[in-house]
Write an enzyme that holds these catalytic residues in place. Structure first.
Site, mmCIF file in Angstrom:
data_model
loop_
_atom_site.group_PDB
_atom_site.id
_atom_site.type_symbol
_atom_site.label_atom_id
_atom_site.label_comp_id
_atom_site.label_asym_id
_atom_site.label_seq_id
_atom_site.Cartn_x
_atom_site.Cartn_y
_atom_site.Cartn_z
ATOM 1 N N SER A 197 0.853 -1.197 0.000
ATOM 2 C CA SER A 197 0.000 0.000 0.000
ATOM 3 C C SER A 197 0.881 1.236 0.000
ATOM 4 C CB SER A 197 -0.873 0.005 1.264
ATOM 5 O OG SER A 197 -1.478 1.265 1.453
ATOM 6 N N TYR A 227 -1.034 -0.440 10.488
ATOM 7 C CA TYR A 227 -1.255 -0.805 9.080
ATOM 8 C C TYR A 227 -0.071 -0.375 8.211
ATOM 9 C CZ TYR A 227 -3.462 -1.006 4.456
ATOM 10 O OH TYR A 227 -3.744 -1.275 3.139
#
Length: 252
Positions: A143, A156
């Protein structure tokens, strides 16, 4: 022959029951691949299987890959049916946006377990000669959060940064076995995870996020197409790379 084709390749995809994983499954099928679909929800995996090109050979593994003692045995069964694996996409993952004061040790464990460790463990199995084709390609979905900072995403972001860094090391180590290893870093993509996040954030915060993407929010197919490139022979000289697919998000 079309260098971008996946004809006669068997691709294993984790997180195939929804979102990017489902889209990767459909697009790989359209490119000629046979598939091993992995996810926790058998019903949703069957739904993914129903969307595939009718000629696609498909096997399903409905398991929690973070806790499956039998994973290698199940993969061995599927390889016996479909043939050795020449591609792997690790799409399985979870996202949490929480202020640091709400982060817990358990949260870090949960996120790293699926986003990082499960994918690397799967790569360990699939790198064995008995399960892989002579040349193969592994793709990890990371990501842009692993590259640029974002409030509320400590766990995350750390997990996705670990995917990018780990991918480079795997690329160095596994190249001797003719395995290419790359990651893809998308920005916001229109998936159930994003819908849930926008619900939690409210309209104003959501529209601010959308504005940060010069080309708008992406579609799962945009990421799937990048996966097809990395899995195909067209990317035969690409390894240890992190391909950014983010509509311009990280260019700012």
């Amino acid at each position: 022959m079309d260098a971008f084709s996946l004809t006669n390749k068997t691709i294993l995809i984790t997180g195939a029951s929804s979102g990017i994983g489902r889209s990767c499954s459909v697009e790989c099928s359209n490119s000629g691949a046979n598939l091993i679909l992995v996810g926790r929800n058998e019903e949703e995996l069957m739904k993914t299987a129903s969307l595939l090109n009718p000629g696609t050979k498909v096997e399903i593994i409905a398991e929690d890959i973070t806790h499956s003692e039998r994973l290698e045995a199940i993969i061995a069964e599927k390889v016996a049916v479909l043939g050795k694996v020449s591609g792997f996409i690790h799409c399985a993952g979870i996202e949490k946006t929480l202020p640091l004061k709400k982060h817990s040790v358990q949260l870090y464990h949960d996120i790293f377990e699926i986003n990082v460790i499960a994918g690397f463990e799967m790569a360990k199995i699939l790198s064995l000669k008995k399960y892989k084709e002579e040349t193969s390609s592994f793709v990890f979905i990371s990501s842009v959060a692993g590259m640029v900072g974002e409030a509320g995403k400590a766990a995350y972001s750390a997990s996705k940064g670990a995917v990018i860094a780990g991918t480079r090391s795997l690329a160095m180590e596994l190249s001797r076995g003719n395995i290419r290893v790359n990651s893809i870093s998308p920005a916001m993509v229109n998936t159930p995870i994003l819908e849930k996040m926008f619900e939690d954030l409210g309209e104003d915060a959501s529209s601010e996020i959308i504005k940060k993407h010069p080309l708008g929010i992406g579609e799962p197919k945009d990421v799937a197409n990048a996966c097809i490139f990395l899995l195909s022979d067209a990317a035969r000289w690409v390894t240890g790379s992190n391909l950014v697919i983010d509509g311009g998000y990280s260019a700012q």
